[in-house]
Design a protein around this motif. Structure first.
Motif, PDB file in Angstrom:
ATOM      1  N   PHE A  17       0.852  -1.170   0.096  1.00  0.00           N
ATOM      2  CA  PHE A  17      -0.055  -0.007  -0.026  1.00  0.00           C
ATOM      3  C   PHE A  17       0.923   1.275  -0.018  1.00  0.00           C
ATOM      4  O   PHE A  17       0.650   2.375  -0.991  1.00  0.00           O
ATOM      5  CB  PHE A  17      -0.840  -0.044   1.219  1.00  0.00           C
ATOM      6  CG  PHE A  17      -1.741  -1.009   1.410  1.00  0.00           C
ATOM      7  CD1 PHE A  17      -2.117  -2.008   0.161  1.00  0.00           C
ATOM      8  CD2 PHE A  17      -2.407  -1.614   2.450  1.00  0.00           C
ATOM      9  CE1 PHE A  17      -3.055  -2.863   0.426  1.00  0.00           C
ATOM     10  CE2 PHE A  17      -3.261  -2.603   2.686  1.00  0.00           C
ATOM     11  CZ  PHE A  17      -3.571  -3.225   1.585  1.00  0.00           C
ATOM     12  N   LEU A  18       1.696   1.091   0.541  1.00  0.00           N
ATOM     13  CA  LEU A  18       2.734   2.394   1.104  1.00  0.00           C
ATOM     14  C   LEU A  18       3.587   2.643  -0.112  1.00  0.00           C
ATOM     15  O   LEU A  18       3.652   3.749  -0.719  1.00  0.00           O
ATOM     16  CB  LEU A  18       3.767   2.334   2.248  1.00  0.00           C
ATOM     17  CG  LEU A  18       2.797   2.273   3.411  1.00  0.00           C
ATOM     18  CD1 LEU A  18       3.553   1.698   4.573  1.00  0.00           C
ATOM     19  CD2 LEU A  18       2.491   3.847   3.973  1.00  0.00           C
ATOM     20  N   PHE A  19       4.140   1.622  -0.894  1.00  0.00           N
ATOM     21  CA  PHE A  19       4.897   1.833  -2.023  1.00  0.00           C
ATOM     22  C   PHE A  19       4.159   2.063  -3.075  1.00  0.00           C
ATOM     23  O   PHE A  19       4.810   2.806  -4.268  1.00  0.00           O
ATOM     24  CB  PHE A  19       5.948   0.289  -2.166  1.00  0.00           C
ATOM     25  CG  PHE A  19       7.043   0.521  -1.368  1.00  0.00           C
ATOM     26  CD1 PHE A  19       8.005   1.409  -0.932  1.00  0.00           C
ATOM     27  CD2 PHE A  19       7.284  -0.598  -0.522  1.00  0.00           C
ATOM     28  CE1 PHE A  19       8.894   1.302  -0.128  1.00  0.00           C
ATOM     29  CE2 PHE A  19       8.296  -0.655   0.595  1.00  0.00           C
ATOM     30  CZ  PHE A  19       9.016   0.546   0.517  1.00  0.00           C
ATOM     31  N   ASP A  20       2.986   1.641  -3.284  1.00  0.00           N
ATOM     32  CA  ASP A  20       2.154   2.000  -4.167  1.00  0.00           C
ATOM     33  C   ASP A  20       1.784   3.536  -4.257  1.00  0.00           C
ATOM     34  O   ASP A  20       1.637   4.352  -5.371  1.00  0.00           O
ATOM     35  CB  ASP A  20       0.879   1.298  -4.378  1.00  0.00           C
ATOM     36  CG  ASP A  20      -0.200   1.426  -5.241  1.00  0.00           C
ATOM     37  OD1 ASP A  20       0.081   1.386  -6.335  1.00  0.00           O
ATOM     38  OD2 ASP A  20      -1.601   2.096  -4.883  1.00  0.00           O
ATOM     39  N   LYS A  21       1.565   3.991  -3.173  1.00  0.00           N
ATOM     40  CA  LYS A  21       1.346   5.590  -2.991  1.00  0.00           C
ATOM     41  C   LYS A  21       2.281   6.315  -3.196  1.00  0.00           C
ATOM     42  O   LYS A  21       2.420   7.345  -3.963  1.00  0.00           O
ATOM     43  CB  LYS A  21       0.919   5.931  -1.561  1.00  0.00           C
ATOM     44  CG  LYS A  21       0.733   7.253  -1.290  1.00  0.00           C
ATOM     45  CD  LYS A  21       0.226   7.415   0.121  1.00  0.00           C
ATOM     46  CE  LYS A  21      -0.080   8.937   0.312  1.00  0.00           C
ATOM     47  NZ  LYS A  21      -1.156   9.560  -0.441  1.00  0.00           N
ATOM     48  N   ALA A  22       3.730   5.918  -3.025  1.00  0.00           N
ATOM     49  CA  ALA A  22       4.888   6.652  -3.208  1.00  0.00           C
ATOM     50  C   ALA A  22       5.112   6.511  -4.681  1.00  0.00           C
ATOM     51  O   ALA A  22       5.558   7.270  -5.408  1.00  0.00           O
ATOM     52  CB  ALA A  22       6.267   5.920  -2.696  1.00  0.00           C
ATOM     53  N   ALA A  23       4.849   5.369  -5.557  1.00  0.00           N
ATOM     54  CA  ALA A  23       5.060   5.258  -7.041  1.00  0.00           C
ATOM     55  C   ALA A  23       4.130   6.306  -7.530  1.00  0.00           C
ATOM     56  O   ALA A  23       4.320   6.683  -8.789  1.00  0.00           O
ATOM     57  CB  ALA A  23       4.629   3.947  -7.271  1.00  0.00           C
ATOM     58  N   PRO A  59       4.036  12.852  -6.556  1.00  0.00           N
ATOM     59  CA  PRO A  59       4.742  13.644  -7.431  1.00  0.00           C
ATOM     60  C   PRO A  59       6.208  13.310  -7.876  1.00  0.00           C
ATOM     61  O   PRO A  59       6.740  13.758  -8.966  1.00  0.00           O
ATOM     62  CB  PRO A  59       4.608  15.090  -6.622  1.00  0.00           C
ATOM     63  CG  PRO A  59       3.443  14.874  -5.707  1.00  0.00           C
ATOM     64  CD  PRO A  59       3.417  13.553  -5.430  1.00  0.00           C
ATOM     65  N   SER A  60       6.782  12.612  -6.738  1.00  0.00           N
ATOM     66  CA  SER A  60       8.367  12.214  -7.155  1.00  0.00           C
ATOM     67  C   SER A  60       8.463  10.973  -7.680  1.00  0.00           C
ATOM     68  O   SER A  60       9.563  10.380  -8.122  1.00  0.00           O
ATOM     69  CB  SER A  60       9.012  12.228  -5.803  1.00  0.00           C
ATOM     70  OG  SER A  60       8.535  11.268  -4.750  1.00  0.00           O
ATOM     71  N   ARG A  61       7.213  10.107  -7.837  1.00  0.00           N
ATOM     72  CA  ARG A  61       7.406   8.974  -8.516  1.00  0.00           C
ATOM     73  C   ARG A  61       8.450   7.982  -7.887  1.00  0.00           C
ATOM     74  O   ARG A  61       9.284   7.250  -8.510  1.00  0.00           O
ATOM     75  CB  ARG A  61       7.589   8.893 -10.095  1.00  0.00           C
ATOM     76  CG  ARG A  61       6.528   9.636 -10.765  1.00  0.00           C
ATOM     77  CD  ARG A  61       5.322   8.853 -10.886  1.00  0.00           C
ATOM     78  NE  ARG A  61       4.136   9.237 -11.574  1.00  0.00           N
ATOM     79  CZ  ARG A  61       3.154  10.137 -11.519  1.00  0.00           C
ATOM     80  NH1 ARG A  61       3.081  10.861 -10.323  1.00  0.00           N
ATOM     81  NH2 ARG A  61       2.384  10.396 -12.247  1.00  0.00           N
ATOM     82  N   THR A  62       8.549   7.760  -6.604  1.00  0.00           N
ATOM     83  CA  THR A  62       9.458   7.071  -5.701  1.00  0.00           C
ATOM     84  C   THR A  62       9.347   5.613  -5.787  1.00  0.00           C
ATOM     85  O   THR A  62       8.330   5.227  -5.280  1.00  0.00           O
ATOM     86  CB  THR A  62       9.613   7.613  -4.474  1.00  0.00           C
ATOM     87  OG1 THR A  62       9.880   8.974  -4.343  1.00  0.00           O
ATOM     88  CG2 THR A  62      10.831   6.904  -3.686  1.00  0.00           C
ATOM     89  N   VAL A  63      10.073   4.908  -6.342  1.00  0.00           N
ATOM     90  CA  VAL A  63      10.179   3.575  -6.614  1.00  0.00           C
ATOM     91  C   VAL A  63      11.259   2.813  -6.235  1.00  0.00           C
ATOM     92  O   VAL A  63      12.668   3.412  -6.511  1.00  0.00           O
ATOM     93  CB  VAL A  63       9.802   2.900  -8.001  1.00  0.00           C
ATOM     94  CG1 VAL A  63       9.779   1.529  -8.218  1.00  0.00           C
ATOM     95  CG2 VAL A  63       8.633   3.591  -8.594  1.00  0.00           C
ATOM     96  N   PRO A  64      11.420   1.790  -5.158  1.00  0.00           N
ATOM     97  CA  PRO A  64      12.642   1.037  -4.574  1.00  0.00           C
ATOM     98  C   PRO A  64      13.439   0.615  -5.854  1.00  0.00           C
ATOM     99  O   PRO A  64      12.777  -0.014  -6.732  1.00  0.00           O
ATOM    100  CB  PRO A  64      12.176   0.190  -3.810  1.00  0.00           C
ATOM    101  CG  PRO A  64      10.666   0.498  -3.215  1.00  0.00           C
ATOM    102  CD  PRO A  64      10.340   1.092  -4.577  1.00  0.00           C
TER     103      PRO A  64
END
Length: 637
Positions: free
Chosen positions: A144-150, A153-158
């Protein structure tokens, strides 16, 4: 949910316009924040920093793929409250198992070879939270958290398959932290302004800082298994604390999905000289031990989704950053550790994942505030100061609860042997209710937390504790809203102004406060909000009026409560509320002990903890508080 502020867009409002694109093929050479590890602490920190599109956050994980099967499962009420600020509570509630009651089993007085139910309590005390204690697969929670980050605005993906080997603070340049990482056999150096190690109990970040985890092993083994099984045990879908006369104890946790259960099975003491003992346990031993403990009931295990054996121990780091004890006051940390990297404990209290996420929720808004120039970097010293003490309190609680769960029941025929009565186990559980629900945290007086001089004005919002939401009615549209649910994980401070009985006019302290915040040069809103930014870009002011929503209309509200925002100057109509609920129920003044005659101003940190309660006319104290750590906004944008 508010959107369309800067223009109409089709599609999901959860997907924000990109300010940065993720390039999976190439690691950046320098970043604002490097996060090592994608466990719960890393996931929360990623989701929080991802909301700031101007910040460059790099997330690395040594494993080659995302977590598929989580080992942590308990999601405390406080954590669900935090997820609400990320807009994700509904996803937890949809998939999770809600723990409503805990039952207690012990030896049958008539036949001690059998167990019988001897107690039942609410799992979460009445009125503690509007959210339940949930059981959710850790992997899903992180999804859930990484989906939100992706989608941020910053499109953060590990970046997976990237291991941090070491890190050092050179104290040189704008990017003083140098991290050495390994990807596909190649070692690469990355420079960062800040590095956060959320890389687990064997943290390379912690090792690089020369910090050890101090504490003790208890030389007692517990097996844990997630199973699909058939059984005639009647409380298989209740959280159950089970004591057998001589076969050990079980903590049973129903899992999400309706069929799977987790069992923590007491496997007895370990020989401290035998370092390989824990590794010799088998899954069959866990099953047979569980079957003995729940006699006369049967347990037929059809499938084991996951199992392990761990040794109970509690350890905590002496500090959570790279500052030595004798560091000068004008020096600020650059490298941090959070979660299991700085505290480890047993799993039975369900606090490891929850406290780990609170660590990084505490740190994330502080990093953003410093990086964006809204606060002095001295703010970052408060992270270790606040969270190390909380971790030690958790260790102390976990030690007591682990001992309780490992202690045999008293034998009426052999009282000299010691042990616990079933009601003592139940009492220990209830005494620890604040911790297991996630509400054991209380920040003491510090740079960010005032004293309790004015606590009597709002007794239900204790200074240093989380802001406990209560319902109000929105004036603009008569919607019933949880006041605390209006807060987002966006790094902003919250001002909750509760009107005094005079309400409006020259004698109203409430009106005077709003005029001060809107026009006085000393107002924190004017001093610390950048020119050209929205009026609520740094401080989110919400006001609660006494009486009904029909006593007010939006055209009569001061401009600060209907601010013009965004590129079109659209009005925000969701700042003002009335205490009276149109469909009944306790008003917030009574529910949270707010002084109706004098009103109150409640100041809440970006991580949802109450910093101070003030009289409505204590404007000087309000301004002095923020002047300690916030940076004056430049005259032009």
């Amino acid at each position: 949910m508010q959107y369309y502020l800067n223009g109409f867009r089709t599609g999901s409002p959860d997907i924000h316009p990109a300010q940065r694109e993720h390039n999976p093929a190439e690691l950046p050479a320098q970043v604002d924040v490097l996060i090592a590890g994608t466990g719960p602490a890393g996931a929360i920190l990623t989701a929080q920093l991802a909301e700031f599109g101007d910040l460059h956050t790099l997330v690395i994980e040594k494993n080659e793929e995302p977590l598929l099967m989580g080992h942590a499962d308990g999601v405390a009420c406080r954590t669900v409250e935090m997820f609400n600020a990320f807009g994700l509570a509904h996803r937890l509630l949809r998939e999770g198992y809600s723990v409503n009651e805990t039952v207690f089993w012990g030896p049958d007085s008539g036949n001690r070879s059998q167990i019988t139910r001897n107690g039942r309590v609410r799992d979460v005390a009445e009125g503690l939270s509007e959210y339940p204690h949930l059981i959710v697969n850790q992997a899903r929670l992180q999804d859930f958290l990484f989906d939100k980050a992706a989608k941020s605005p910053s499109r953060t993906v590990p970046y997976y398959g990237v291991e941090l080997l070491s890190v050092e603070n050179t104290n040189e340049g704008d990017y003083p932290a140098i991290a050495t990482v390994r990807r596909g056999g190649e070692q690469i150096q990355i420079r960062a302004k800040y590095v956060v190690g959320t890389d687990g109990a064997r943290s390379n970040v912690r090792r690089s800082l020369g910090i050890k985890l101090d504490g003790d092993a208890r030389n007692h083994a517990w097996g844990v298994m997630d199973i699909l099984a058939t059984t005639d045990f009647p409380d298989i879908r209740f959280k159950s604390a089970i004591q057998s006369a001589d076969g050990g104890n079980i903590l049973l946790i129903p899992r999400e999905g309706g069929y799977m259960v987790r069992m923590y099975v007491d496997m007895g003491s370990l020989d401290p000289s035998d370092r390989e003992a824990r590794g010799r346990f088998t899954s069959d031993q866990l099953i047979s031990t569980a079957q003995r403990i729940i006699h006369p009931y049967t347990l037929d295990v059809k499938e084991i989704a996951w199992w392990s054996v761990y040794e109970v121990g509690q350890r905590v780091a002496a500090r959570f950053d790279d500052l030595a004890e004798d560091s000068a006051l004008d020096v600020s940390p650059r490298i941090f550790i959070a979660g299991d990297a700085c505290h480890t404990h047993s799993a039975k209290a369900g606090q490891g994942m929850n406290v780990s996420m609170q660590d990084s929720f505490n740190l994330g808004w502080k990093l953003a505030a410093v990086l964006q120039g809204r606060s002095h970097d001295s703010l970052l010293r408060t992270y270790s100061q606040e969270r190390q003490g909380i971790a030690q309190e958790l260790i102390d609680f976990d030690t007591r609860w682990s001992k309780t769960m490992s202690t045999a029941p008293k034998d009426p025929l052999n009282p000299e042997a010691g042990g616990l009565d079933p009601d003592q186990v139940q009492e220990q559980f209830q005494r620890g209710g604040q911790f297991t629900a996630g509400f054991g945290t209380r920040y003491t007086q510090s740079l960010l937390t005032s004293g309790g001089e004015y606590q009597h004005l709002a007794t239900g919002f204790p200074v240093g504790e989380r802001f406990h939401s209560s319902d109000v009615t929105r004036i603009a549209d008569a919607q019933r809203v949880g006041l605390g649910h209006t807060a987002q994980a966006d790094g902003r401070w919250r001002f909750y102004a509760f009107a005094d009985r005079d309400g409006h006019g020259a004698s109203s302290k409430f009106d005077t406060l709003l005029k001060y915040l809107a026009s006085s040069p000393a107002s924190p809103i004017l001093r610390f909000t950048p020119a050209g930014a929205d009026a609520d870009a740094v401080f989110d002011l919400r006001a609660v009026h006494q009486g009904s929503h029909t006593d007010n209309t939006v055209d009569a509200l001061p401009a600060l409560l209907v601010p013009a925002k965004g590129k079109y100057g659209l009005r925000d109509y969701e700042k003002a509320f009335a205490a009276k609920l149109i469909d009944g129920g306790d008003e917030i003044y009574e529910a949270r002990g707010i002084d109706r005659a004098n009103g109150a101003l409640v100041v809440v940190r970006p991580d949802q903890y109450v910093s101070m309660v003030l009289p409505l006319d204590a404007t000087g104290e309000l301004s002095e508080f923020f002047a300690q750590f916030m940076a004056e906004a430049p005259a032009t944008a």
